[in-house]
Write a protein that holds these residues in place. Structure first.
Motif, PDB file in Angstrom:
ATOM      1  N   GLY A  35       0.852  -1.176   0.000  1.00  0.00           N
ATOM      2  CA  GLY A  35       0.000   0.000   0.000  1.00  0.00           C
ATOM      3  C   GLY A  35       0.897   1.238   0.000  1.00  0.00           C
ATOM      4  O   GLY A  35       2.115   1.148   0.221  1.00  0.00           O
ATOM      5  N   PRO A  36       0.332   2.399  -0.317  1.00  0.00           N
ATOM      6  CA  PRO A  36      -1.101   2.686  -0.416  1.00  0.00           C
ATOM      7  C   PRO A  36      -1.694   2.361  -1.792  1.00  0.00           C
ATOM      8  O   PRO A  36      -0.974   2.201  -2.762  1.00  0.00           O
ATOM      9  CB  PRO A  36      -1.149   4.191  -0.189  1.00  0.00           C
ATOM     10  N   CYS A  37      -3.047   2.286  -1.818  1.00  0.00           N
ATOM     11  CA  CYS A  37      -3.774   2.129  -3.073  1.00  0.00           C
ATOM     12  C   CYS A  37      -3.906   3.511  -3.719  1.00  0.00           C
ATOM     13  O   CYS A  37      -4.445   4.430  -3.107  1.00  0.00           O
ATOM     14  CB  CYS A  37      -5.152   1.527  -2.796  1.00  0.00           C
ATOM     15  N   LEU A  38      -3.385   3.647  -4.921  1.00  0.00           N
ATOM     16  CA  LEU A  38      -3.342   4.947  -5.603  1.00  0.00           C
ATOM     17  C   LEU A  38      -4.251   5.000  -6.829  1.00  0.00           C
ATOM     18  O   LEU A  38      -4.112   5.888  -7.672  1.00  0.00           O
ATOM     19  CB  LEU A  38      -1.893   5.258  -6.020  1.00  0.00           C
ATOM     20  N   ASP A  39      -5.193   4.071  -6.926  1.00  0.00           N
ATOM     21  CA  ASP A  39      -6.088   4.029  -8.089  1.00  0.00           C
ATOM     22  C   ASP A  39      -7.138   5.131  -8.001  1.00  0.00           C
ATOM     23  O   ASP A  39      -7.690   5.397  -6.932  1.00  0.00           O
ATOM     24  CB  ASP A  39      -6.791   2.670  -8.161  1.00  0.00           C
TER      25      ASP A  39
ATOM     26  N   LEU B  83       8.234   1.112   7.785  1.00  0.00           N
ATOM     27  CA  LEU B  83       7.907   0.161   6.725  1.00  0.00           C
ATOM     28  C   LEU B  83       8.310   0.704   5.361  1.00  0.00           C
ATOM     29  O   LEU B  83       8.294   1.912   5.122  1.00  0.00           O
ATOM     30  CB  LEU B  83       6.407  -0.133   6.709  1.00  0.00           C
ATOM     31  N   ALA B  84       8.643  -0.213   4.456  1.00  0.00           N
ATOM     32  CA  ALA B  84       8.762   0.142   3.047  1.00  0.00           C
ATOM     33  C   ALA B  84       7.366   0.186   2.440  1.00  0.00           C
ATOM     34  O   ALA B  84       6.478  -0.571   2.840  1.00  0.00           O
ATOM     35  CB  ALA B  84       9.629  -0.884   2.315  1.00  0.00           C
ATOM     36  N   THR B  85       7.160   1.067   1.485  1.00  0.00           N
ATOM     37  CA  THR B  85       5.827   1.285   0.923  1.00  0.00           C
ATOM     38  C   THR B  85       5.775   0.864  -0.534  1.00  0.00           C
ATOM     39  O   THR B  85       6.776   0.886  -1.249  1.00  0.00           O
ATOM     40  CB  THR B  85       5.437   2.767   1.029  1.00  0.00           C
ATOM     41  N   MET B  86       4.573   0.515  -0.982  1.00  0.00           N
ATOM     42  CA  MET B  86       4.360   0.079  -2.362  1.00  0.00           C
ATOM     43  C   MET B  86       3.050   0.652  -2.892  1.00  0.00           C
ATOM     44  O   MET B  86       1.988   0.419  -2.310  1.00  0.00           O
ATOM     45  CB  MET B  86       4.311  -1.452  -2.439  1.00  0.00           C
ATOM     46  N   GLY B  87       3.118   1.418  -3.971  1.00  0.00           N
ATOM     47  CA  GLY B  87       1.899   1.941  -4.598  1.00  0.00           C
ATOM     48  C   GLY B  87       1.277   0.904  -5.514  1.00  0.00           C
ATOM     49  O   GLY B  87       1.973   0.085  -6.119  1.00  0.00           O
ATOM     50  N   LYS B  88      -0.033   0.928  -5.636  1.00  0.00           N
ATOM     51  CA  LYS B  88      -0.746  -0.019  -6.507  1.00  0.00           C
ATOM     52  C   LYS B  88      -2.014   0.654  -7.003  1.00  0.00           C
ATOM     53  O   LYS B  88      -2.506   1.601  -6.382  1.00  0.00           O
ATOM     54  CB  LYS B  88      -1.039  -1.328  -5.771  1.00  0.00           C
ATOM     55  N   HIS B  89      -2.557   0.186  -8.148  1.00  0.00           N
ATOM     56  CA  HIS B  89      -2.111  -0.877  -9.047  1.00  0.00           C
ATOM     57  C   HIS B  89      -1.770  -0.190 -10.353  1.00  0.00           C
ATOM     58  O   HIS B  89      -2.661   0.134 -11.122  1.00  0.00           O
ATOM     59  CB  HIS B  89      -3.214  -1.907  -9.290  1.00  0.00           C
ATOM     60  N   PHE B  90      -0.509   0.096 -10.582  1.00  0.00           N
ATOM     61  CA  PHE B  90      -0.067   0.851 -11.753  1.00  0.00           C
ATOM     62  C   PHE B  90      -0.394   0.078 -13.049  1.00  0.00           C
ATOM     63  O   PHE B  90      -0.226  -1.146 -13.093  1.00  0.00           O
ATOM     64  CB  PHE B  90       1.444   1.074 -11.662  1.00  0.00           C
ATOM     65  N   PRO B  91      -0.886   0.745 -14.118  1.00  0.00           N
ATOM     66  CA  PRO B  91      -1.139   2.178 -14.241  1.00  0.00           C
ATOM     67  C   PRO B  91      -2.510   2.618 -13.735  1.00  0.00           C
ATOM     68  O   PRO B  91      -2.777   3.802 -13.724  1.00  0.00           O
ATOM     69  CB  PRO B  91      -1.024   2.421 -15.742  1.00  0.00           C
ATOM     70  N   SER B  92      -3.385   1.704 -13.345  1.00  0.00           N
ATOM     71  CA  SER B  92      -4.639   2.032 -12.655  1.00  0.00           C
ATOM     72  C   SER B  92      -5.632   0.894 -12.814  1.00  0.00           C
ATOM     73  O   SER B  92      -5.782   0.340 -13.914  1.00  0.00           O
ATOM     74  CB  SER B  92      -5.290   3.308 -13.200  1.00  0.00           C
ATOM     75  N   TYR B  93      -6.278   0.558 -11.724  1.00  0.00           N
ATOM     76  CA  TYR B  93      -7.404  -0.370 -11.768  1.00  0.00           C
ATOM     77  C   TYR B  93      -8.738   0.373 -11.655  1.00  0.00           C
ATOM     78  O   TYR B  93      -9.774  -0.234 -11.449  1.00  0.00           O
ATOM     79  CB  TYR B  93      -7.299  -1.381 -10.616  1.00  0.00           C
ATOM     80  N   GLY B  94      -8.693   1.689 -11.789  1.00  0.00           N
ATOM     81  CA  GLY B  94      -9.902   2.472 -11.546  1.00  0.00           C
ATOM     82  C   GLY B  94     -10.827   2.627 -12.728  1.00  0.00           C
ATOM     83  O   GLY B  94     -11.930   3.145 -12.583  1.00  0.00           O
ATOM     84  N   SER B  95     -10.387   2.178 -13.919  1.00  0.00           N
ATOM     85  CA  SER B  95     -11.245   2.353 -15.103  1.00  0.00           C
ATOM     86  C   SER B  95     -11.265   1.087 -15.943  1.00  0.00           C
ATOM     87  O   SER B  95     -11.275   1.151 -17.166  1.00  0.00           O
ATOM     88  CB  SER B  95     -10.749   3.528 -15.939  1.00  0.00           C
TER      89      SER B  95
ATOM     90  N   GLN C  81      -5.014  10.274 -21.768  1.00  0.00           N
ATOM     91  CA  GLN C  81      -6.086  10.319 -20.777  1.00  0.00           C
ATOM     92  C   GLN C  81      -5.593   9.858 -19.417  1.00  0.00           C
ATOM     93  O   GLN C  81      -5.907  10.465 -18.391  1.00  0.00           O
ATOM     94  CB  GLN C  81      -7.256   9.457 -21.239  1.00  0.00           C
ATOM     95  N   LEU C  82      -4.805   8.783 -19.401  1.00  0.00           N
ATOM     96  CA  LEU C  82      -4.259   8.287 -18.131  1.00  0.00           C
ATOM     97  C   LEU C  82      -3.362   9.335 -17.484  1.00  0.00           C
ATOM     98  O   LEU C  82      -3.389   9.524 -16.262  1.00  0.00           O
ATOM     99  CB  LEU C  82      -3.473   7.001 -18.377  1.00  0.00           C
ATOM    100  N   SER C  83      -2.572  10.016 -18.287  1.00  0.00           N
ATOM    101  CA  SER C  83      -1.639  11.003 -17.751  1.00  0.00           C
ATOM    102  C   SER C  83      -2.363  12.155 -17.063  1.00  0.00           C
ATOM    103  O   SER C  83      -1.892  12.683 -16.058  1.00  0.00           O
ATOM    104  CB  SER C  83      -0.750  11.535 -18.877  1.00  0.00           C
ATOM    105  N   LEU C  84      -3.532  12.517 -17.589  1.00  0.00           N
ATOM    106  CA  LEU C  84      -4.287  13.631 -17.018  1.00  0.00           C
ATOM    107  C   LEU C  84      -5.066  13.248 -15.772  1.00  0.00           C
ATOM    108  O   LEU C  84      -5.487  14.122 -15.012  1.00  0.00           O
ATOM    109  CB  LEU C  84      -5.272  14.178 -18.068  1.00  0.00           C
ATOM    110  N   ASN C  85      -5.233  11.948 -15.536  1.00  0.00           N
ATOM    111  CA  ASN C  85      -6.114  11.534 -14.451  1.00  0.00           C
ATOM    112  C   ASN C  85      -5.488  10.427 -13.610  1.00  0.00           C
ATOM    113  O   ASN C  85      -4.975  10.651 -12.523  1.00  0.00           O
ATOM    114  CB  ASN C  85      -7.455  11.073 -15.048  1.00  0.00           C
ATOM    115  N   ALA C  86      -5.487   9.206 -14.137  1.00  0.00           N
ATOM    116  CA  ALA C  86      -5.118   8.039 -13.336  1.00  0.00           C
ATOM    117  C   ALA C  86      -3.670   8.051 -12.877  1.00  0.00           C
ATOM    118  O   ALA C  86      -3.348   7.533 -11.796  1.00  0.00           O
ATOM    119  CB  ALA C  86      -5.401   6.763 -14.139  1.00  0.00           C
TER     120      ALA C  86
END
Length: 825
Positions: free
Chosen positions: A33-37, A75-87, A106-111
């Motif tokens: 974590g964190p979840c960045l979607d 803790l070490a941190t990990m962002g997920k889920h690149f490039p996005s699970y939101g769409s 579109q991804l660059s402007l948002n996700a």
């Protein structure tokens, strides 16, 4: 999402730090974590409430707050889920990979915004998802296996230098399509430093064997392994040592942390509970319940959360085939029908003297037993958990709402029964549902969340949470609006003014962009088709005859679809509620159409605005938010686009594509005129999209300027594919303004329909369009327009044929029966 609902980044930081302290005490030094979607499409998403919402800046700020909290605890941190699970789009079965259909722009402007910001703030690791990516110039089967995603996009474009972790290679679609061993080799070569396998020992062995075989066969270089090893060792050096890893403090430290962390958990849950609306002031429950009244609790059958005490009560038996309530104890005043929410029922009962009736509901809907309980109860609480994905919950809740609205006193007087709807997971379940007067969100259903909920229901404290992201903006009180006089469009009176408005709107577009209105005139919106009821509206200055705003509506009888085909306002008079007034008039008109089944933003015919325009960068979000505030669920939009191929004079088919037509297993011909109507119109019934039948009828009745390319099955002559061809002289071209805006003679291809029985869908589609391009080239045209294409695939094949995207849109539709934001008359 619950933390985002508190509105406090400081609280998110504190909770993350406390979480990290506890798991660190157990010997864990890396948190996934964190979840960045960014949740841009709420339909069928696997993210649930793990994301902070649909606003990229808000997701970014809460993600970074959590990341800093984790880091503070070591803790070490990990962002997920690149490039996005939101769409993600789920286009098929479980064996089909969920797909990102947005372009890189579109991804660059948002996700990508939260990922980019987290990288700048020192994110240690990144999980790359296993989803597919399909857009213009990008066709990736699994992101975590693609060098284009891991190395080019993440490493080079976003300048990420930390550890890259693959998504779990055991996911069904990936292991079925590629295999774990082969997937491991591909992941390493793509740039992943750690390959994730979550569950099966057999699969873990297969991955190790694949990795070893990859090295032995020189598919993986030792230099590549060394690069990853250095990154992993650097990460370990930051977050742990052998001494620390082998001697975690364990229970001793946990027991010291617990006294301060429990109040923090309670404070966070208390701050997250959100009363989205309470129109009739049903809260607290003491407002509506007499001491002896019965309270009915209706809950869905769901699996317990891992952190829930109900998950540990595996010996309890649940009756899932009947909504009959069951007696918990002989002395108890509470009846239960569902294990997961049993403690919620008990907590509600402990706070009052009257009985609490608790039973479950299933996909079987409202049963007679439910109706009996509703009739005897003084008030009803319905709990939902991800109703957007479990549609039976949506239907059940609406049915209960209808029953509650139709209650009568013994004297025959109508009296609405109090109904409270509580979403215990996704807040999107009924956030936009106006028929639900009282709506509360908890964001999860652990015991702590439900205890906080009960306190809100009984007025022990007031709910302070607010819906995260842009959805909250649509729940806030509307600003006072001007109510403009909206008149019917009169062609004789208003045509000249509309031409001026169209021209000024097209010229007022961002420099370097092309307006969807380019080439359009006032006549472009007038179809004069007996199968389409059209009514258009204007806001105008009656003295100068200048038009300030225009809205076009169409009702397609064949599909029962009411469409807003265009709505635009003079640039100098925006934000004055002109668009709002036009939209209200349009919705009122469409609601009155006999046979109305669904509403839609965007129209195939006329082919001007296929949906909400998305080509104009930051303007896209403003327009989506504007329509969301008017009641449209823009999170459930569908990507569509128009495309263009230029330089046909020098164009030739891609090498090998002509040969691939033979594998399509079809014979092709080109026909003209109404004599072929029966077979063609019968074929396109396999697709019930708005405007499709009307396009084909228009083409069949205009044989001098339109034709139909047909694909037939050789063995029986049955049609398996069709597409419409038309030239600049056709009636159809009048409603595709882009045809006149290209600057050279242009032909059009429209509305491909492929039979669902066809196995080689893409091949047949490309074959139809290829033959269409040949015909258009033979007519001396320099360009070819595809006026309407789904934006969720086939781009690579079309790009290879010379097409590029002209305009992108988001088509939004909804069920007319569930439309709730009925404008006042």
């Amino acid at each position: 999402m619950g933390l985002a609902a508190t509105g406090s980044r400081e609280l998110a930081y504190e909770v993350a730090k406390a979480t990290a302290q506890e798991i660190s005490a157990c010997g864990i030094n890396l948190i996934l974590g964190p979840c960045l979607d960014v949740l841009t499409n709420a339909r069928n998403q696997p993210l649930g409430v793990r994301t902070s919402g649909d606003d990229p800046q808000e997701v970014s700020s809460y993600g970074i707050a959590s990341m800093n909290g984790y880091k503070e605890a070591g803790l070490a941190t990990m962002g997920k889920h690149f490039p996005s699970y939101g769409s993600l789009e789920f286009l098929g079965s479980a064996l089909d990979v969920p797909t990102i259909t947005e372009s890189l722009e579109q991804l660059s402007l948002n996700a990508l915004v939260p990922f980019r910001n987290a990288i700048k703030e020192g994110l240690d690791a990144m999980m790359v998802g296993g989803c597919a990516m399909s857009s213009v110039g990008l066709n990736v089967m699994h992101a975590c296996l693609s060098e284009q995603v891991v190395n080019d996009l993440l490493r080079n474009d976003l300048q990420f230098e930390g550890v890259v972790i693959s998504d779990c290679l055991e996911m069904e679609a990936l292991s079925h399509n590629i295999g774990v061993g082969g997937g491991t080799v591909m992941a390493v070569n793509a740039g992943c430093d750690i390959v994730l396998l979550c569950r099966s020992y057999v699969h873990q062995q297969e991955a190790l064997e694949g990795f070893k075989l990859g090295i032995d066969n020189f598919n993986i270089s030792l230099d590549r392994v060394e690069v990853s090893l250095k990154r992993i060792l650097a990460l370990k050096a930051k977050c742990t040592t052998w001494e620390k890893a082998l001697n975690p403090p364990g229970i001793e430290l946990l027991s010291k942390l617990q006294p301060s962390h429990t109040p923090l958990s309670t404070r966070a849950y208390n701050a997250s509970i959100t009363v989205v609306k309470d129109k009739n002031r049903l809260l607290p429950l003491s407002n509506i319940l007499e001491p002896d009244d019965e309270l009915l609790l209706l809950t869905p059958l769901v699996k317990p959360l891992a952190a829930s005490a109900a998950a540990r009560a595996l010996s309890d038996q649940v009756t899932s085939d009947s909504p009959e309530p069951h007696i918990w104890e002989r002395s108890s005043s509470v009846m239960s029908g569902e294990r997961v929410f049993r403690e919620l029922g008990r907590s509600l009962a402990r706070q009052r003297n009257g009985r609490v009736l608790h039973t479950s509901y299933t996909a079987n809907g409202v049963r007679p037993q439910h109706e009996n309980l509703i009739n005897r109860a003084g008030a009803v609480i319905v709990v939902t958990a991800d109703a957007n994905r479990n549609l039976y919950q949506h239907g059940f809740t609406r049915h209960v709402s209808m029953i509650c609205n139709m209650q009568y006193t013994s004297g025959g007087e109508k009296r609405e029964k109090p109904l409270i709807v509580i979403a215990v997971s996704s807040p999107y379940d009924f956030a936009m549902e106006q028929s639900i007067g009282t709506y509360v969100c908890t964001y999860d259903f652990t015991e702590t969340a439900l205890v906080s909920l009960v306190k809100v229901l009984y007025g022990e404290f007031s709910a302070a949470g607010s819906l995260p992201g842009t959805i909250s903006q649509s729940q806030k009180l509307s600003q006072s609006r001007q109510h403009w006089l909206v008149e019917n469009f009169n062609e004789e009176r208003d045509a000249a003014g509309l031409d001026v408005l169209i021209k000024s709107s097209a010229e007022g577009i961002t420099p370097g962009m092309q307006s969807e209105l380019s080439g359009a005139t006032s006549s472009s919106f007038t179809l004069r088709d007996p199968d389409i009821l059209e009514q258009h509206f204007v806001v105008r200055n009656s003295s100068t005859h200048a038009l300030y705003g225009f809205c076009a509506t169409y009702f397609f009888k064949a599909t029962g679809t009411g469409v807003i085909g265009a709505i635009f306002v003079d640039a100098g008079r925006r934000k004055l509620s002109i668009g709002h007034s036009l939209h209200n008039r349009a919705i009122r008109t469409l609601l009155q159409r006999e046979g109305i089944k669904r509403f839609q933003l965007g129209s195939r015919l006329p082919s001007i605005y296929l949906g909400i325009p998305t080509s104009h960068g930051g303007e896209r979000r403003r327009q989506r938010s504007w329509f969301a505030n008017l009641g449209w669920n823009t999170a459930l939009s569908r990507s569509v686009c128009s495309m263009i191929a230029r330089n046909l004079a020098t164009w030739s088919p891609p090498p090998g594509m002509a040969k691939s037509l033979q594998s399509a297993g079809a014979d092709f011909d080109l026909v003209y005129g109404a004599g072929y109507a029966d077979a063609v119109l019968d074929h396109i019934k396999t697709n019930n999209r708005q405007g499709l039948a009307e396009v084909y009828k228009m083409a069949l009745n205009d044989p001098s300027a339109c034709g139909i390319i047909r694909a037939k099955r050789p063995e029986d002559g049955a049609l398996v594919g069709t597409v419409v061809l038309y030239n600049i002289q056709s009636q159809l071209a009048d409603f595709v303004p882009a045809m006149k805006d290209v600057g050279e003679l242009t032909g059009g291809i429209s509305s491909p329909v492929i039979s669902p029985s066809v196995g080689e869908y893409s091949t047949l589609l490309q074959g139809l369009i290829l033959l269409g391009m040949r015909q258009i080239k033979q007519q001396g045209c320099g360009a070819c327009i595809l006026d309407y294409m789904d934006g969720d695939g086939n781009f690579d094949g079309l790009s290879a044929m010379g097409f590029s995207v002209l305009h992108n849109f988001e088509e939004v539709s909804c069920d007319a029966a569930t439309w709730t934001m009925v404008p006042p008359t």
